[in-house]
Design a protein around this motif. Structure first.
Motif, PDB file in Angstrom:
ATOM      1  N   THR A  42       0.965  -1.239  -0.155  1.00 16.70           N
ATOM      2  CA  THR A  42      -0.024   0.001   0.073  1.00 16.70           C
ATOM      3  C   THR A  42       0.953   1.230   0.201  1.00 16.70           C
ATOM      4  N   LEU A  43       0.627   2.251  -1.045  1.00 16.47           N
ATOM      5  CA  LEU A  43       1.345   3.485  -0.986  1.00 16.47           C
ATOM      6  C   LEU A  43       0.251   4.602  -0.602  1.00 16.47           C
ATOM      7  N   ASP A  44       0.644   5.456   0.189  1.00 18.25           N
ATOM      8  CA  ASP A  44      -0.044   6.793   0.150  1.00 18.25           C
ATOM      9  C   ASP A  44       0.782   7.839   0.134  1.00 18.25           C
ATOM     10  N   LEU A  45       0.647   8.765  -1.157  1.00 21.05           N
ATOM     11  CA  LEU A  45       1.519   9.929  -1.020  1.00 21.05           C
ATOM     12  C   LEU A  45       0.623  10.903  -1.150  1.00 21.05           C
ATOM     13  N   VAL A  46       1.068  11.826  -0.218  1.00 18.68           N
ATOM     14  CA  VAL A  46       0.262  13.219  -0.061  1.00 18.68           C
ATOM     15  C   VAL A  46       1.278  14.336   0.021  1.00 18.68           C
ATOM     16  N   TYR A  47       0.762  15.420  -0.975  1.00 18.25           N
ATOM     17  CA  TYR A  47       1.470  16.792  -1.112  1.00 18.25           C
ATOM     18  C   TYR A  47       0.958  17.641  -0.114  1.00 18.25           C
ATOM     19  N   THR A  48       2.125  18.381   0.555  1.00 21.74           N
ATOM     20  CA  THR A  48       1.591  19.074   1.978  1.00 21.74           C
ATOM     21  C   THR A  48       1.653  20.667   1.695  1.00 21.74           C
ATOM     22  N   ASP A  67      -2.347  16.101  -7.267  1.00 22.99           N
ATOM     23  CA  ASP A  67      -1.384  14.786  -7.203  1.00 22.99           C
ATOM     24  C   ASP A  67      -1.078  13.931  -6.200  1.00 22.99           C
ATOM     25  N   ASP A  68      -1.849  14.060  -5.241  1.00 19.46           N
ATOM     26  CA  ASP A  68      -1.588  12.770  -4.362  1.00 19.46           C
ATOM     27  C   ASP A  68      -2.355  11.358  -4.920  1.00 19.46           C
ATOM     28  N   PHE A  69      -1.574  10.547  -4.203  1.00 13.23           N
ATOM     29  CA  PHE A  69      -1.750   9.150  -4.924  1.00 13.23           C
ATOM     30  C   PHE A  69      -1.777   8.002  -4.040  1.00 13.23           C
ATOM     31  N   HIS A  70      -2.583   7.153  -4.384  1.00  8.57           N
ATOM     32  CA  HIS A  70      -2.751   5.884  -3.670  1.00  8.57           C
ATOM     33  C   HIS A  70      -2.841   4.659  -4.272  1.00  8.57           C
ATOM     34  N   PHE A  71      -2.249   3.597  -3.803  1.00 11.81           N
ATOM     35  CA  PHE A  71      -2.005   2.155  -4.513  1.00 11.81           C
ATOM     36  C   PHE A  71      -2.249   1.041  -3.290  1.00 11.81           C
ATOM     37  N   GLN A  72      -3.060   0.357  -3.625  1.00 12.86           N
ATOM     38  CA  GLN A  72      -3.105  -0.907  -2.958  1.00 12.86           C
ATOM     39  C   GLN A  72      -2.895  -2.239  -3.904  1.00 12.86           C
ATOM     40  N   GLY A  73      -2.073  -3.058  -3.850  1.00 12.33           N
ATOM     41  CA  GLY A  73      -1.646  -4.040  -4.967  1.00 12.33           C
ATOM     42  C   GLY A  73      -0.672  -4.973  -4.547  1.00 12.33           C
ATOM     43  N   GLU A  74      -0.476  -5.883  -5.630  1.00 15.14           N
ATOM     44  CA  GLU A  74       0.817  -6.746  -5.657  1.00 15.14           C
ATOM     45  C   GLU A  74       1.801  -6.322  -6.326  1.00 15.14           C
ATOM     46  N   PHE A 128      15.940   3.247  -2.324  1.00 16.26           N
ATOM     47  CA  PHE A 128      15.269   2.151  -2.423  1.00 16.26           C
ATOM     48  C   PHE A 128      13.760   2.402  -2.530  1.00 16.26           C
ATOM     49  N   ALA A 129      13.414   3.417  -1.810  1.00 13.85           N
ATOM     50  CA  ALA A 129      11.867   3.609  -1.784  1.00 13.85           C
ATOM     51  C   ALA A 129      11.457   4.426  -3.101  1.00 13.85           C
ATOM     52  N   GLN A 130      12.428   5.307  -3.605  1.00 15.30           N
ATOM     53  CA  GLN A 130      11.984   6.135  -5.053  1.00 15.30           C
ATOM     54  C   GLN A 130      11.918   4.672  -5.921  1.00 15.30           C
ATOM     55  N   ASP A 131      12.781   3.752  -6.043  1.00 10.92           N
ATOM     56  CA  ASP A 131      12.572   2.944  -7.043  1.00 10.92           C
ATOM     57  C   ASP A 131      11.442   1.777  -6.924  1.00 10.92           C
ATOM     58  N   TYR A 132      11.271   1.487  -5.537  1.00 15.38           N
ATOM     59  CA  TYR A 132       9.901   0.733  -5.374  1.00 15.38           C
ATOM     60  C   TYR A 132       8.638   1.583  -5.752  1.00 15.38           C
ATOM     61  N   ILE A 133       8.554   2.884  -5.304  1.00 12.22           N
ATOM     62  CA  ILE A 133       7.537   3.669  -6.073  1.00 12.22           C
ATOM     63  C   ILE A 133       7.277   3.442  -7.363  1.00 12.22           C
ATOM     64  N   GLN A 134       8.668   3.595  -8.128  1.00  9.90           N
ATOM     65  CA  GLN A 134       8.587   3.566  -9.576  1.00  9.90           C
ATOM     66  C   GLN A 134       8.151   2.353 -10.088  1.00  9.90           C
ATOM     67  N   ALA A 135       8.287   1.193  -9.312  1.00  8.29           N
ATOM     68  CA  ALA A 135       7.872  -0.088  -9.553  1.00  8.29           C
ATOM     69  C   ALA A 135       6.175   0.099  -9.421  1.00  8.29           C
TER      70      ALA A 135
END
Length: 254
Positions: A42-48, A67-74, A128-135
Motif C-alpha cells: 500500500t502506498l499513500d503519497l500526499v503533497y503538503t 497529485d496525491d496518489f494511492h495504491f494497493q496491490g501486488e 530504495f523507496a524511490q525505485d519501489y515507488i517507480q515499480a
C-alpha cells in the motif's frame, strides 16, 4: 529494537520531505507485507502545505491540483530480497528526524513484536523507496518503463544503445545496434543516477537522431542532446557527464 530479518511480516517506510517548500513538499507511507508469492503493498503519497501558495503557482511548477496518489496491490517478490538485505545491513537510531526530514521504519515480526526506528543510511533507504515507488507506478500504469537511447559515432563506427528500465521486475533490457545484451541491474541504476544530474540544454537539442560524430543521448522524450555540448555538468567538482560516458562505454564492452 532491531527485529530479526527472517521473522519480518511487515515493513513500513514513512517519509517526510522536511523543509522543502510547496508544491514539492510531501509525505508518503509505504506498507509492505511479506509471506505470500507477492509483496502486498500500500502506498499513500500526499503533497503538503499547498494552501500556502496559489493554484497557479502549483501549475507553474509542473504539478496538477490533484497529485496525491494511492495504491494497493501486488508487487513481484523480486523486490523482497533487496529490501530485506537493506534492512539487515542498516544501522539504526532512536532519535527523531530533524527539520531536514527523511525516513522512519516500522517493522512487525511473526511474534507480534513491533519496532519503530530511524535508519542511519538515509540515502540508501530513500533511493530504495524511490525505485519501489517507480515499480508501483509501472504496475499501476501511471508511468511506462523508462527508456533511454544513446549513440556513439566516430569516423569508423556507429553504435546505438537502447535501454528499457523495468522497475516492476528489476530488469534492464539492453540492445546494441538491435542485438540484445546482458546488463546488471545495480550497475545500470548507478548509471541512471548520473544521467539526471547534468543540465540539459533543450535549445541545442534535436528531434532526429544526429548523424555527425560525437556521443548523444535521448532521455526518453525524443530529444537528442550532445554529450559535452548540450549536456553540461552543473557542479564542477563532480564529472557526471564523464560518468555517463564511462557507464555507456561499459555497457558496450561487456
Amino acid at each position: 529494537m532491531h527485529l530479526k530479518t527472517d521473522d519480518l511480516t511487515r515493513l513500513e517506510i514513512v517519509f517526510e520531505s522536511g523543509m522543502v517548500p510547496p508544491p514539492y513538499s510531501h509525505i508518503y507511507k509505504l506498507k509492505i507485507s511479506f509471506g505470500k508469492n507477492f509483496l502486498d503493498t500500500t502506498l499513500d503519497l500526499v503533497y503538503t502545505d499547498r494552501e500556502e501558495i496559489t493554484e497557479q503557482e502549483v501549475i507553474d511548477e509542473g504539478f496538477t491540483l490533484d497529485d496525491d496518489f494511492h495504491f494497493q496491490g501486488e508487487i513481484p517478490t523480486v523486490w523482497e530480497k533487496p529490501l530485506k538485505e537493506l534492512y539487515a545491513k542498516s544501522k539504526w537510531s532512536n532519535n527523531k528526524l530533524d527539520e531536514e526530514g527523511g525516513i522512519n521504519i516500522l517493522t512487525k515480526d511473526r511474534h507480534g513484536k513491533i519496532s519503530r526506528t530511524t535508519p542511519l543510511n538515509q540515502q540508501e533507504w530513500q533511493h530504495f523507496a524511490q525505485d519501489y515507488i517507480q515499480a508501483i507506478y509501472e504496475i499501476d500504469k501511471k508511468e511506462a518503463p523508462l527508456t533511454l537511447n544513446y549513440i556513439v559515432r566516430d569516423e569508423n563506427k556507429s553504435l546505438e544503445i537502447n535501454l528499457t528500465v523495468k522497475f516492476s521486475i528489476r530488469k534492464v533490457e539492453v540492445y546494441l545496434n538491435g542485438q540484445p545484451k546482458e546488463a546488471d541491474w545495480e550497475e545500470t541504476r548507478t548509471l541512471l543516477s548520473y544521467i539526471f544530474l547534468p543540465d540539459y540544454d533543450y535549445s541545442k537539442a534535436k528531434q532526429k537522431p544526429p548523424q555527425q560524430k560525437g556521443q548523444f543521448i535521448d532521455c526518453g522524450d525524443g530529444y537528442w542532446h550532445e554529450i559535452g555540448k548540450g549536456v553540461i555538468n552543473i557542479d564542477d567538482s563532480f564529472d557526471a557527464v564523464g560518468k555517463i560516458k564511462k557507464g555507456f562505454a561499459n555497457l558496450i564492452s561487456t
